[in-house]
Design a protein around this motif. Structure first.
Motif, mmCIF file in Angstrom:
data_model
loop_
_atom_site.group_PDB
_atom_site.id
_atom_site.type_symbol
_atom_site.label_atom_id
_atom_site.label_comp_id
_atom_site.label_asym_id
_atom_site.label_seq_id
_atom_site.Cartn_x
_atom_site.Cartn_y
_atom_site.Cartn_z
ATOM 1 N N SER A 20 48.211 38.256 34.167
ATOM 2 C CA SER A 20 46.771 38.375 33.887
ATOM 3 C C SER A 20 46.475 38.585 32.399
ATOM 4 C CB SER A 20 46.185 39.513 34.713
ATOM 5 O OG SER A 20 46.840 40.732 34.398
ATOM 6 N N PHE A 55 35.768 39.576 39.337
ATOM 7 C CA PHE A 55 35.982 38.309 40.046
ATOM 8 C C PHE A 55 35.472 38.372 41.488
ATOM 9 C CE2 PHE A 55 39.000 38.178 36.543
ATOM 10 C CZ PHE A 55 38.807 36.884 36.049
ATOM 11 N N HIS A 81 44.994 37.906 26.137
ATOM 12 C CA HIS A 81 44.120 36.715 26.290
ATOM 13 C C HIS A 81 44.123 35.832 25.037
ATOM 14 C CE1 HIS A 81 42.846 38.928 29.818
ATOM 15 N NE2 HIS A 81 42.091 39.801 29.118
ATOM 16 N N GLY A 94 44.897 33.767 30.656
ATOM 17 C CA GLY A 94 45.125 34.781 31.681
ATOM 18 C C GLY A 94 43.862 35.058 32.476
ATOM 19 N N ARG A 95 43.759 36.292 32.930
ATOM 20 C CA ARG A 95 42.609 36.669 33.762
ATOM 21 C C ARG A 95 41.444 37.018 32.838
ATOM 22 N NH1 ARG A 95 43.226 41.446 38.162
ATOM 23 N NH2 ARG A 95 41.501 40.896 39.545
ATOM 24 N N SER A 96 40.684 36.005 32.449
ATOM 25 C CA SER A 96 39.592 36.195 31.477
ATOM 26 C C SER A 96 38.391 35.329 31.856
ATOM 27 C CB SER A 96 40.078 35.844 30.072
ATOM 28 O OG SER A 96 39.022 35.860 29.150
ATOM 29 N N THR A 97 37.205 35.871 31.595
ATOM 30 C CA THR A 97 35.959 35.158 31.921
ATOM 31 C C THR A 97 35.346 34.493 30.686
ATOM 32 O OG1 THR A 97 34.780 37.257 31.670
ATOM 33 C CG2 THR A 97 35.335 36.578 33.928
ATOM 34 N N ASN A 153 35.466 44.954 40.258
ATOM 35 C CA ASN A 153 36.230 43.737 40.002
ATOM 36 C C ASN A 153 35.287 42.608 39.572
ATOM 37 O OD1 ASN A 153 37.726 41.300 40.306
ATOM 38 N ND2 ASN A 153 39.158 42.383 41.669
#
Ligand SMILES: [Zn+2]
Length: 269
Positions: free
Chosen positions: A199, A162, A218, A243-246, A160
């Motif tokens: 996400s 995160f 994304h 969304g769930r992005s770095t 993960n």
């Protein structure tokens, strides 16, 4: 006077005597002369006959020669013609072969050029048909990259990013990108969903023939809406980091019959 007359007389009397020498000679040597004349005639006629025969033979020989020459030249012409036919057929075939990236044919490897020409016709028809089918399938099946960039994450279980705890299933591939650059559909299809979804962030889901589906996540901006028909290469949205992005990247997924599959097997054929 009388003497002179007598002499003259004598002379006139003697003259025929002198003139008679030739007949006398002929009479004396008639045999030899006859033989000579006959021999001469024979020789002359023999030579004439010989020359005549020779001329006839020569004529015949010339006729025969010209006939042979004609036959030979006709044969050569025929051969040249058939060579031209074979050559042009081969040239045509090779043009077809070259267009399909196939190896060229050479005359020495061909048993019968006409037979081969027919089979090449079938072969080219087969290739034409196969390429048509392949072309059709290529527009349906999602093949290639939706965006040109470095693949930073593959389709597998990963830790993960995160929490760095445990492992998670990565259901697609991540392609590093620049925000605002276009993401393109990899096949013809219909937009099933275009909006914000957990996400995924802003995501576009495209349905394709053969029960395929592609997802582009994304995104920073959507360029299509639900129900839109899209063709391969169309821009469906812009690269982003929603969304769930770095960071800005495209998360790309392929589904077949509802099951997520590895998109990397479809990037190259
Ligand atoms: Zn991803």
């Amino acid at each position: 006077m009388q003497l002179a007359k007598r002499r003259r007389k004598k002379k006139t009397i003697h003259q025929p005597k002198e003139n008679n020498t030739a007949p006398v000679f002929l009479l004396k040597n008639w045999k030899a002369i006859g033989i000579s004349v006959l021999s001469l005639l024979f020789v002359v006629s023999a030579v004439t006959f010989y020359l005549f025969r020779q001329t006839e033979n020569l004529k015949k020989a010339n006729q025969k020669l010209s006939y042979q020459e004609r036959v030979t030249s006709e044969g050569l012409q025929e051969m040249k013609k058939s060579f031209v036919v074979i050559d042009s057929a081969l040239h045509e075939i090779n043009q077809k072969m070259r267009k399909r990236g196939l190896e060229e044919l050479h005359a020495e490897h061909m048993g019968g050029p006409i037979e081969s020409e027919e089979s090449i016709g079938d072969l080219s028809a087969y290739y034409k048909n196969t390429l048509k089918v392949l072309d059709e399938k290529l527009s349906i099946v999602p093949v290639g990259m939706p965006y040109q960039g470095e693949i930073t994450s593959s389709f597998f279980y990963r830790s993960n990013p995160f929490t760095h705890r445990g492992r998670e299933f990565h259901s697609g591939i991540d392609i590093r990108g620049i925000t605002g650059e276009p993401a393109k559909t990899t096949a013809d299809g219909v937009v099933r969903y275009a909006g914000y979804k957990g996400s995924y962030g802003y995501v576009v889901m495209v349905e394709h023939e053969g029960k395929f589906e592609t997802r582009y996540a994304h995104l920073s901006k959507l360029k299509v809406k639900k129900g839109d028909k899209v063709n391969v290469g169309d821009t469906i949205g812009l690269i982003g980091s929603t969304g769930r992005s770095t960071g800005p990247h495209l998360h790309y997924e392929i589904l077949h019959k509802g099951k997520k599959i590895d998109p990397q097997t479809f990037i190259e054929l």
